[in-house]
Design a protein around this motif. Structure first.
Motif, PDB file in Angstrom:
ATOM      1  N   VAL A 122      56.486 -23.840   7.284  1.00 49.01           N
ATOM      2  CA  VAL A 122      55.258 -24.278   6.619  1.00 49.01           C
ATOM      3  C   VAL A 122      54.866 -25.637   7.197  1.00 49.01           C
ATOM      4  O   VAL A 122      55.567 -26.640   7.000  1.00 49.01           O
ATOM      5  N   PRO A 123      53.749 -25.716   7.961  1.00 50.33           N
ATOM      6  CA  PRO A 123      52.956 -24.569   8.413  1.00 50.33           C
ATOM      7  C   PRO A 123      53.682 -23.807   9.531  1.00 50.33           C
ATOM      8  O   PRO A 123      54.724 -24.243  10.006  1.00 50.33           O
ATOM      9  N   ALA A 124      53.114 -22.682   9.917  1.00 46.47           N
ATOM     10  CA  ALA A 124      53.755 -21.797  10.881  1.00 46.47           C
ATOM     11  C   ALA A 124      53.929 -22.491  12.227  1.00 46.47           C
ATOM     12  O   ALA A 124      53.120 -23.333  12.622  1.00 46.47           O
ATOM     13  N   THR A 125      55.013 -22.117  12.928  1.00 45.51           N
ATOM     14  CA  THR A 125      55.265 -22.647  14.259  1.00 45.51           C
ATOM     15  C   THR A 125      55.055 -21.543  15.298  1.00 45.51           C
ATOM     16  O   THR A 125      55.142 -20.353  14.992  1.00 45.51           O
ATOM     17  N   TYR A 126      54.783 -21.963  16.532  1.00 46.10           N
ATOM     18  CA  TYR A 126      54.551 -21.000  17.597  1.00 46.10           C
ATOM     19  C   TYR A 126      55.011 -21.580  18.924  1.00 46.10           C
ATOM     20  O   TYR A 126      55.120 -22.808  19.086  1.00 46.10           O
ATOM     21  N   GLN A 127      55.291 -20.708  19.855  1.00 42.23           N
ATOM     22  CA  GLN A 127      55.570 -21.103  21.236  1.00 42.23           C
ATOM     23  C   GLN A 127      55.166 -19.954  22.150  1.00 42.23           C
ATOM     24  O   GLN A 127      55.249 -18.786  21.783  1.00 42.23           O
ATOM     25  N   THR A 128      54.712 -20.304  23.335  1.00 40.03           N
ATOM     26  CA  THR A 128      54.251 -19.282  24.274  1.00 40.03           C
ATOM     27  C   THR A 128      54.517 -19.722  25.697  1.00 40.03           C
ATOM     28  O   THR A 128      54.454 -20.916  26.021  1.00 40.03           O
ATOM     29  N   ARG A 129      54.855 -18.754  26.526  1.00 41.14           N
ATOM     30  CA  ARG A 129      55.013 -18.961  27.962  1.00 41.14           C
ATOM     31  C   ARG A 129      54.151 -17.933  28.671  1.00 41.14           C
ATOM     32  O   ARG A 129      54.300 -16.736  28.444  1.00 41.14           O
ATOM     33  N   GLN A 130      53.276 -18.421  29.551  1.00 40.96           N
ATOM     34  CA  GLN A 130      52.367 -17.536  30.265  1.00 40.96           C
ATOM     35  C   GLN A 130      52.361 -17.924  31.742  1.00 40.96           C
ATOM     36  O   GLN A 130      52.452 -19.104  32.090  1.00 40.96           O
ATOM     37  N   SER A 131      52.221 -16.896  32.577  1.00 36.94           N
ATOM     38  CA  SER A 131      52.143 -17.124  34.021  1.00 36.94           C
ATOM     39  C   SER A 131      51.023 -16.280  34.595  1.00 36.94           C
ATOM     40  O   SER A 131      50.982 -15.062  34.371  1.00 36.94           O
ATOM     41  N   LEU A 132      50.110 -16.929  35.312  1.00 34.91           N
ATOM     42  CA  LEU A 132      49.007 -16.238  35.967  1.00 34.91           C
ATOM     43  C   LEU A 132      49.149 -16.438  37.463  1.00 34.91           C
ATOM     44  O   LEU A 132      49.182 -17.579  37.944  1.00 34.91           O
ATOM     45  N   GLN A 133      49.234 -15.338  38.197  1.00 33.85           N
ATOM     46  CA  GLN A 133      49.426 -15.393  39.645  1.00 33.85           C
ATOM     47  C   GLN A 133      48.227 -14.769  40.354  1.00 33.85           C
ATOM     48  O   GLN A 133      47.699 -13.751  39.913  1.00 33.85           O
ATOM     49  N   GLY A 134      47.807 -15.419  41.486  1.00 39.77           N
ATOM     50  CA  GLY A 134      46.703 -14.903  42.289  1.00 39.77           C
ATOM     51  C   GLY A 134      45.390 -14.866  41.537  1.00 39.77           C
ATOM     52  O   GLY A 134      44.532 -14.013  41.800  1.00 39.77           O
ATOM     53  N   GLY A 193      38.674 -21.880  42.847  1.00 38.78           N
ATOM     54  CA  GLY A 193      39.882 -21.735  43.642  1.00 38.78           C
ATOM     55  C   GLY A 193      40.719 -20.565  43.182  1.00 38.78           C
ATOM     56  O   GLY A 193      40.511 -20.003  42.099  1.00 38.78           O
ATOM     57  N   LYS A 194      41.661 -20.211  44.042  1.00 37.32           N
ATOM     58  CA  LYS A 194      42.562 -19.108  43.741  1.00 37.32           C
ATOM     59  C   LYS A 194      43.992 -19.605  43.829  1.00 37.32           C
ATOM     60  O   LYS A 194      44.347 -20.342  44.736  1.00 37.32           O
ATOM     61  N   GLY A 195      44.803 -19.197  42.860  1.00 40.36           N
ATOM     62  CA  GLY A 195      46.177 -19.660  42.867  1.00 40.36           C
ATOM     63  C   GLY A 195      46.924 -19.232  41.631  1.00 40.36           C
ATOM     64  O   GLY A 195      46.733 -18.109  41.134  1.00 40.36           O
ATOM     65  N   SER A 196      47.757 -20.126  41.116  1.00 41.68           N
ATOM     66  CA  SER A 196      48.604 -19.796  39.976  1.00 41.68           C
ATOM     67  C   SER A 196      48.471 -20.850  38.886  1.00 41.68           C
ATOM     68  O   SER A 196      48.205 -22.023  39.160  1.00 41.68           O
ATOM     69  N   VAL A 197      48.685 -20.383  37.646  1.00 43.89           N
ATOM     70  CA  VAL A 197      48.677 -21.258  36.472  1.00 43.89           C
ATOM     71  C   VAL A 197      49.843 -20.836  35.590  1.00 43.89           C
ATOM     72  O   VAL A 197      50.024 -19.647  35.316  1.00 43.89           O
ATOM     73  N   SER A 198      50.661 -21.811  35.163  1.00 43.40           N
ATOM     74  CA  SER A 198      51.740 -21.507  34.232  1.00 43.40           C
ATOM     75  C   SER A 198      51.618 -22.404  33.015  1.00 43.40           C
ATOM     76  O   SER A 198      51.223 -23.568  33.115  1.00 43.40           O
ATOM     77  N   LEU A 199      51.948 -21.836  31.849  1.00 45.48           N
ATOM     78  CA  LEU A 199      51.854 -22.568  30.589  1.00 45.48           C
ATOM     79  C   LEU A 199      53.171 -22.440  29.834  1.00 45.48           C
ATOM     80  O   LEU A 199      53.765 -21.362  29.764  1.00 45.48           O
ATOM     81  N   ASP A 200      53.622 -23.526  29.284  1.00 42.65           N
ATOM     82  CA  ASP A 200      54.775 -23.544  28.392  1.00 42.65           C
ATOM     83  C   ASP A 200      54.402 -24.445  27.224  1.00 42.65           C
ATOM     84  O   ASP A 200      54.529 -25.673  27.294  1.00 42.65           O
TER      85      ASP A 200
END
Length: 706
Positions: free
Chosen positions: A483-495, A513-520
């Motif tokens: 309370v309140p709610a917790t969250y976590q996310t990992r994402q990877s975008l390639q090309g 541009g073209k490339g990669s994006v990562s999120l933690d």
């Protein structure tokens, strides 16, 4: 006239004589012990008959009983399970002389039934249900093996009474369902009426019933009629021409008409049915129809609904699509002993959206849901634009525009947390596959979602999709117990092509541009305010062959250099774009601010390094872009500005991140330019001054000026 009067007198005398003979020869109170005994055997409860059983001669011949009660077992608050204020029984007169009790109709007025559940879960129905189960599992004892009470034995020893019942009529009964553990959930049934015509085994018998109920703010009424048929051993039954009508309402909903039609039903056979519901749910009009085929096995353990076909139409100003149509088709199987429900060949259509697949639900204290669904091309855009906004836009278009001198205030961020309590009420595990998905400007393909919900923790174990020439893969966890709610996310975008993605997500096209994006990322709180303030983590970006839109760094440098040199400025508005061959950045998110100290951009002309921060709550930016010229800048007169080559030029960005202000830091430029000229001069002096001490002293003197 005298003869007619004489006939009437004779008839009255005969009737009076018959009544006197009946009352003299048959005492109805002799049935009391038999009734009490048989009731105890049938229900396991003690019956109390208050007062004498009296004859009634109008409107039909029979018996009247003032009060009848069935007593609760020990331990319950209320003494009576059933209390009847008035009971009358119609009987056939002539069979009584042969000790045959043929009951034409049993009439109960004002019956009051109290069903109680104690805190330990036991109810006052337990003895009744156990007795019924024992009767079904054990063969009925032979008549001679029965041991009646003493008065009954004396009656039966001479000539046993034969009792038959032709019908039942219950009027204005009341039923209360009480639970000590949940006193607020008391259910009250009023105006309970039941009428059953005279029946004979294996013959169709008509019946009708009605009831009105109330539980807290919920109110409903139900009525029905039909025909039933009982087998000789009363163990099997069949229904036909069954129809049920009702209505329901609470504080926000009002279902004015609920109907069910069952033309024929028999155990082990397919029974087609139809139903319909009309009314309002909240502010939305509801029109629901459905049909299918019902089958119940002989052991009352398996229920099958085949060919289920439901059509729902919703009308309401707040709906994202108005009117909204929903259709559901499929087959349903329910295993009652295992509390398992399986739905196969499902086809769910909401407006233009279509899902197919199967699901199963294990019913219990906490339902456990499993699903596997597939979809083709789906467009969620109509559902992401609230109807209220559409209505507001339409209203604004109809009204004249009024210009106010007072600046508009920004709408504050909402602090309302979503109610996630529903995530604790069931478990879930499933997979969703969608060929193509569009959500406003965001477009995905080959979407795969694998999710699990257990004890209030929602886990996105696998998320994959193709989008904007690249591929997305990620996972996430949402904990509704905190309370309140917790969250976590990992994402990877390639090309990925970054510009259309940013345009779709944030309506921002400043980066190509073209490339990669990562999120933690992780955080606590799901309100608008808490998401922006509490989200933390790292975003890494690597791009190639792109551009920064909205800023022409080369032009800013040329203009700044011309100003520094006192030359005319080139006011020509060029393309506001800075191309690059490679770019990378690591962004740190903390308390509403994103910072970076390693944003780099490379091109044949420039080398750019950026340090600074952006506040995504206030949407402001404060950064310094340090640009080094490694190529040739063409000035307004077409000549090269070679003097700035290898000089690092700071550009300060401040203000709104949608329209930032750019400023050259001229002092740093001039300082670097002078230092460069000094370095060049020192190189020339090196060849002319041979004395090392002199060289060192001169270098120290000149460089010490800066």
């Amino acid at each position: 006239m005298k003869k007619l009067f004489l006939v009437i007198v004779i008839i009255c005398v005969v009737i009076a004589g018959g009544i006197a003979t009946l009352v003299t020869l048959v005492d109805p109170n002799q049935f009391k012990p038999m009734i009490v005994e048989q009731t105890k055997k049938a229900t396991g409860m003690d019956a109390v008959i208050g007062g004498d059983i009296r004859w009634q001669f109008f409107p039909s011949i029979g018996f009247q009983i003032g009060e009848v009660s069935l007593k609760n077992p020990a331990g319950f608050k209320r003494q009576d399970f059933l209390h009847v204020s008035h009971l009358s029984v119609d009987v056939a007169v002539m069979p009584l002389l042969d000790k045959e009790l043929h009951i034409g109709s049993i009439n109960l007025d004002g019956a009051d039934i109290q069903i109680e559940t104690l805190r330990d879960g036991s109810t006052n129905l337990d003895s009744l249900l156990q007795r019924q189960a024992a009767t079904e599992n054990t063969a009925s004892p032979a008549p001679e093996a029965q041991t009646p009470s003493a008065p009954a034995q004396s009656i039966e020893s001479e000539h046993p009474w034969q009792i038959t019942v032709a019908g039942v009529d219950i009027r204005e009964a009341r039923v209360s369902v009480l639970n000590e553990a949940q006193p607020a959930s008391q259910l009250s049934l009023e105006h309970v009426n039941l009428s059953v015509n005279a029946f004979t085994p294996n013959q169709w018998t008509a019946f009708s019933w009605s009831v009105q109920g109330k539980q807290a703010a919920q109110q409903f009424s139900v009525a029905g009629q039909g025909e039933f048929r009982l087998s000789d051993d009363y163990q099997h039954y069949a229904l036909r021409q069954l129809s049920v009508q009702g209505n329901y309402q609470d504080q926000t909903n009002h279902l004015s008409s609920v109907t069910l039609s069952l033309p024929a039903f028999e155990i082990g056979q397919e029974a087609p049915f139809e139903f319909a519901v009309q009314g309002k749910l909240a502010e939305n009009k509801v029109d629901l129809t459905g049909k299918g085929s019902l089958n119940l096995d002989a052991q009352y353990q398996q229920i099958n609904v085949n060919g289920l076909d439901t059509q729902l139409k919703l009308n309401g100003a707040q709906l994202p699509v108005n009117p909204l149509s929903v259709a559901l088709q499929g087959n349903i199987h329910m295993d009652l002993p295992d509390s398992q429900l399986d739905a196969t060949h499902l086809k769910l259509q909401v407006a233009e959206l279509m899902l197919r697949g199967q699901t199963s639900v294990h019913l219990g204290s906490k339902p456990d849901i499993r699903f596997r669904l597939q979809g083709d091309q789906m467009d969620l855009s109509p559902f992401l634009s609230p109807a209220a906004e559409k209505a507001t836009v339409a209203a604004q278009q109809e009204q004249p525009v009024v210009v106010s001198a007072t600046p508009a205030q920004e709408t504050p961020l909402s602090e309302q947390e979503p109610d996630l309590s529903v995530l604790k009420s069931f478990d879930l595990n499933g997979e969703l596959n969608i060929t193509g998905l569009k959500a406003q400007k965001l477009a995905l393909s080959n979407l795969v979602v694998k999710t699990n919900l257990h004890q209030g923790v929602l886990t996105l174990s696998d998320l994959q999709a193709d989008l904007y020439q690249g591929h997305l893969q990620g996972s996430g966890v949402l904990d509704a117990n905190a309370v309140p709610a917790t969250y976590q996310t990992r994402q990877s975008l390639q090309g990925i092509q970054i510009q259309p993605l940013l345009k779709a997500l944030a309506d921002n096209d400043r980066l190509e541009g073209k490339g990669s994006v990562s999120l933690d990322l992780h955080g606590q709180g799901l309100s608008e305010k808490r998401i922006k303030e509490n989200i933390q983590g790292v975003v890494k970006v690597q791009l190639r062959d792109g551009a920064l839109n909205g800023i022409n760094i080369a032009q800013i440098i040329r203009q700044g250099y011309a100003k520094l040199k006192g030359k005319p400025l080139d006011d020509t508005e060029g393309v506001q774009k800075t191309d690059f061959s490679a770019a990378s950045a690591t962004l740190h998110l903390q308390q509403g601010v994103v910072t970076t100290d390693d944003f780099t951009l490379q091109s044949p002309l420039l080398r750019i390094h950026t340090q600074g921060k952006a506040n995504y709550i206030n949407e402001t930016v404060d950064a310094v872009v340090r640009t080094s010229i490694v190529g040739t800048l063409k000035g307004q007169d077409g000549k090269d500005i070679n003097e700035l080559k290898d000089v690092t030029i700071p550009i300060q960005l401040k203000g709104s991140w949608t329209q930032p202000k750019y400023k050259l830091v001229f002092d740093d430029v001039a300082k670097q330019k002078v230092e460069k000229e000094i370095d060049r001069g020192l190189k020339k002096l090196d060849d002319k001054i041979k004395d090392e001490k002199t060289k060192k002293a001169l270098n120290k003197l000149l460089k010490g000026l800066f």
